[in-house]
Design an enzyme around this catalytic site. Structure first.
Site, PDB file in Angstrom:
ATOM      1  N   GLY A  55       0.844  -1.193   0.000  1.00  0.00           N
ATOM      2  CA  GLY A  55       0.000   0.000   0.000  1.00  0.00           C
ATOM      3  C   GLY A  55       0.873   1.234   0.000  1.00  0.00           C
ATOM      4  O   GLY A  55       2.070   1.148   0.311  1.00  0.00           O
ATOM      5  N   CYS A  82       5.211  -6.223   1.680  1.00  0.00           N
ATOM      6  CA  CYS A  82       5.617  -4.819   1.703  1.00  0.00           C
ATOM      7  C   CYS A  82       4.917  -4.060   2.829  1.00  0.00           C
ATOM      8  O   CYS A  82       5.170  -4.331   3.994  1.00  0.00           O
ATOM      9  CB  CYS A  82       5.391  -4.194   0.332  1.00  0.00           C
ATOM     10  SG  CYS A  82       6.324  -2.686   0.117  1.00  0.00           S
ATOM     11  N   TYR A  83       3.976  -3.164   2.506  1.00  0.00           N
ATOM     12  CA  TYR A  83       3.250  -2.474   3.576  1.00  0.00           C
ATOM     13  C   TYR A  83       2.618  -3.482   4.533  1.00  0.00           C
ATOM     14  O   TYR A  83       2.654  -3.319   5.760  1.00  0.00           O
ATOM     15  CB  TYR A  83       2.161  -1.573   2.976  1.00  0.00           C
ATOM     16  CG  TYR A  83       1.343  -0.820   4.026  1.00  0.00           C
ATOM     17  CD1 TYR A  83       1.766   0.405   4.503  1.00  0.00           C
ATOM     18  CD2 TYR A  83       0.157  -1.358   4.530  1.00  0.00           C
ATOM     19  CE1 TYR A  83       1.037   1.082   5.472  1.00  0.00           C
ATOM     20  CE2 TYR A  83      -0.585  -0.692   5.501  1.00  0.00           C
ATOM     21  CZ  TYR A  83      -0.133   0.539   5.972  1.00  0.00           C
ATOM     22  OH  TYR A  83      -0.858   1.194   6.933  1.00  0.00           O
ATOM     23  N   HIS A 172       8.053  -7.910  -3.514  1.00  0.00           N
ATOM     24  CA  HIS A 172       6.755  -8.263  -4.110  1.00  0.00           C
ATOM     25  C   HIS A 172       6.850  -9.608  -4.835  1.00  0.00           C
ATOM     26  O   HIS A 172       7.299  -9.650  -5.979  1.00  0.00           O
ATOM     27  CB  HIS A 172       6.323  -7.160  -5.082  1.00  0.00           C
ATOM     28  CG  HIS A 172       5.900  -5.914  -4.377  1.00  0.00           C
ATOM     29  ND1 HIS A 172       4.608  -5.693  -3.976  1.00  0.00           N
ATOM     30  CD2 HIS A 172       6.616  -4.846  -3.962  1.00  0.00           C
ATOM     31  CE1 HIS A 172       4.531  -4.539  -3.350  1.00  0.00           C
ATOM     32  NE2 HIS A 172       5.738  -4.005  -3.327  1.00  0.00           N
ATOM     33  N   GLU A 174       4.559 -11.208  -6.158  1.00  0.00           N
ATOM     34  CA  GLU A 174       3.550 -11.327  -7.218  1.00  0.00           C
ATOM     35  C   GLU A 174       4.028 -10.816  -8.573  1.00  0.00           C
ATOM     36  O   GLU A 174       3.448 -11.149  -9.595  1.00  0.00           O
ATOM     37  CB  GLU A 174       2.260 -10.602  -6.793  1.00  0.00           C
ATOM     38  CG  GLU A 174       2.328  -9.079  -6.715  1.00  0.00           C
ATOM     39  CD  GLU A 174       2.914  -8.548  -5.395  1.00  0.00           C
ATOM     40  OE1 GLU A 174       3.574  -9.321  -4.675  1.00  0.00           O
ATOM     41  OE2 GLU A 174       2.733  -7.357  -5.097  1.00  0.00           O
ATOM     42  N   ASP A 230     -15.689 -12.005 -22.850  1.00  0.00           N
ATOM     43  CA  ASP A 230     -16.514 -12.145 -21.651  1.00  0.00           C
ATOM     44  C   ASP A 230     -17.968 -12.492 -21.975  1.00  0.00           C
ATOM     45  O   ASP A 230     -18.523 -13.456 -21.438  1.00  0.00           O
ATOM     46  CB  ASP A 230     -16.480 -10.861 -20.806  1.00  0.00           C
ATOM     47  CG  ASP A 230     -15.072 -10.458 -20.439  1.00  0.00           C
ATOM     48  OD1 ASP A 230     -14.185 -11.332 -20.514  1.00  0.00           O
ATOM     49  OD2 ASP A 230     -14.846  -9.282 -20.085  1.00  0.00           O
ATOM     50  N   LYS A 369      -9.692 -12.597 -16.158  1.00  0.00           N
ATOM     51  CA  LYS A 369      -9.733 -12.796 -17.616  1.00  0.00           C
ATOM     52  C   LYS A 369      -9.144 -14.141 -18.051  1.00  0.00           C
ATOM     53  O   LYS A 369      -9.737 -14.841 -18.871  1.00  0.00           O
ATOM     54  CB  LYS A 369      -8.951 -11.653 -18.276  1.00  0.00           C
ATOM     55  CG  LYS A 369      -9.200 -11.517 -19.745  1.00  0.00           C
ATOM     56  CD  LYS A 369     -10.494 -10.794 -19.956  1.00  0.00           C
ATOM     57  CE  LYS A 369     -10.793 -10.492 -21.381  1.00  0.00           C
ATOM     58  NZ  LYS A 369     -11.938  -9.553 -21.464  1.00  0.00           N
TER      59      LYS A 369
END
Ligand code: XMP
Length: 513
Positions: A55, A82-83, A172, A174, A230, A369
């Protein structure tokens, strides 16, 4: 049986959706919820694990996002990123301070060494690259925790209390730049949270079919098909479940790519449903005649789309359900809304009041997605439809700069088809996030044979991106660009020059208008 669930507690970081996508890629269902979610709601979700995201704030600032400290007594494994890591450290008795020198701040790729004996780092090399982005660091780690990774600037790059199953990483995991990020997340999920990995699109399809069947019963469903991934997958899922109770209205505004309208129609042949294709090209072109301003084009198409859909649904009469292809990022993002309007996107927003229906169904509401595409494959939709690149609602109207005519649309369609064909032939398609041709409003002088030409310049656009918020122009090999250019000027009348767009987003946008 209850589905396993990881909660991603959102502290406003820029990679939060990415964390959720990575968890899903590990076959574990997860939901992103705001950090303000009451503890009783979190408890009610019975999570197998919780991830605190990064964040933009600093934990020592007054008013910075906090958690109910009871969360640490739920007995649920927690990973702070992180945060989120700093918050956990501070809440459990450690301390976090601003880095005093530039050398203690870390941004970007960082050499990091990890204790491979720690659950989080099991099976990865001791030394690897992680992606850091922090200006604060943990000065003191809480009691019960050990330091389990370090970098040059950051002695406490990761901490762990394996007894309570609490883990924190400054970097991070991710983002792709963290070499073993996926493995680290997988370790947290499978070793700390002890999940079995029950989230697959095959399973999802079965549950979704049951849910739709239970809900819809003998009712009638109406769905507006745009030709995009979609709405096509939503239609296929409902078609698979209730067959002829479903009516799909496909409004072809005449501004689709070459053969696209037919492709969409053909894809639905295998299901016995009511398929209505409205060929509305003339009507849209009439409305757009002489209009050059991009936002006006978007508004006209959006409004006309609604009008056509309204007329068709009136013919059908009252239905029980209106189905929409809303996907998870739309759900997460609705709610945030402070960004400046750069372009008014033409997507179905809110509930249309012109269709007579009882309830809305959104069978893809939980899916990202990539998951939607996988579900489409499971349902037997053709690959060209499932892996289709994003295509804007207003279609070629915003890729023909200036006023739009049928001739220009046809010219652009031919050139765009050649570009796509050559890109696919060269195997470049898998590397690109989006690529297309744009008919500029600029004419220039050329020479063909022995004669002078005064024709349009065509622009090629290709980008690589993770989220379309930012994008980099793609480094397509020159020889591929050369083939595309040669074929276009030879095969498409009206074009005598081809240029390649080398601007990233920002400052440019992906589309030209
Ligand atoms: P921009 O041009 O805003 O595009 O950088 C980012 C992504 O959004 C797509 N796009 C749209 N999609 N309706 C849509 O459904 C729209 O009106 C629209 N405008 C842009 C664009 O193709 C790119 O993928």
């Amino acid at each position: 049986m209850k589905r396993e669930n990881i909660i991603v507690l959102d502290f406003g970081g820029q990679y939060n959706q990415l964390i959720a996508r990575r968890v899903r890629e590990c076959n574990v269902y997860c939901e992103v919820v705001p950090y303000t979610t009451p503890l009783r709601d979190i408890r009610a979700m019975e999570p197998s694990g919780i991830i605190f995201t990064g964040g933009p704030s600093s934990v020592y600032e007054s008013g910075s996002p906090k958690v109910d400290s009871e969360i640490f007594r739920l007995g649920v494994p927690i990973l702070g990123i992180c945060y989120g890591c700093q918050l956990m450290a501070q809440e459990l008795g450690g301390s976090v301070v601003p880095a005093v020198s530039d050398s203690a701040r870390e941004y970007g790729k960082t050499e990091t060494s990890a204790d491979v004996g720690c659950t989080l780092f099991s099976g990865i090399p001791e030394e690897s690259i992680t992606w850091m982005s922090h200006g604060d660091y943990m000065e003191k780690i809480p009691d019960g925790f050990k330091v389990v990774a370090r970098s040059k600037a950051c002695p406490n790059a990761a901490i762990a209390d394996e007894r309570r199953n609490f883990y924190g990483v400054q970097f991070h995991p991710e983002v792709n730049h963290t070499e073993y990020g996926r493995e680290i997340l997988r370790n947290f999920l499978y070793n700390a949270c002890k999940v079995s990995g029950d989230w697959t699109m095959g399973n999802y399809k079965e549950t979704a079919v049951e849910d739709i069947r239970r809900k819809v019963g003998n009712g009638r469903v109406l769905l507006g098909l745009s030709g995009g991934v979609d709405s096509s997958v939503a239609a296929a899922l409902i078609a698979e479940t209730v067959g002829r109770q479903l009516t799909c209205v496909f409004v072809d505004h005449g501004l689709m790519r070459k053969d696209e309208g037919d492709e969409v129609e053909n894809a639905f042949k295998k299901w016995d449903i009511n398929f209505v294709r409205v060929n509305a090209e003339t009507r849209f072109l009439l409305k757009l005649a002489g209009v050059t301003e991009p936002e006006r084009k978007r508004k006209i198409i959006g409004e006309e789309f609604i009008r056509v859909f309204e007329e068709e649904s009136k013919k059908i009469g009252a239905v029980d359900y209106l189905a929409q292809g809303t996907i998870y990022p739309d759900v997460i993002e609705s709610g945030a809304g402070n960004a400046a309007v750069i372009k008014s996107h033409h997507t179905v927003g809110g509930l249309p009041d012109y269709v007579d229906f009882k309830e809305i169904i959104e069978p893809l509401r939980l899916l990202f997605k990539d998951e939607v595409r996988e579900l489409g494959r499971q349902l037997g939709l053709p690959e060209y439809l499932v892996s289709r690149q994003p295509f804007p609602g207003p279609g070629l109207a915003i890729r023909i700069l200036g006023d739009i005519t049928k001739e220009k649309a046809d010219t652009l369609r031919e050139a765009d088809a050649i570009f796509r064909e050559e890109i696919a032939k060269a195997g470049e398609d898998v590397k690109l996030s989006q690529y297309f041709a744009v008919l500029t409003n600029m004419r220039s002088v050329g020479v063909m044979g022995d004669g002078r030409t005064y024709d349009y310049a065509l622009a090629l656009r290709a980008v690589v991106t993770d989220d379309f918020m930012t994008a980099e122009w793609a480094r397509i090999p020159y020889d591929v660009l050369d083939r595309v250019s040669t074929r276009i000027v030879n095969e498409v009348p009206g074009i005598n020059r081809v240029v390649y767009d080398i601007t990233s987003k920002p400052p440019a946008t992906v589309e030209f208008e």
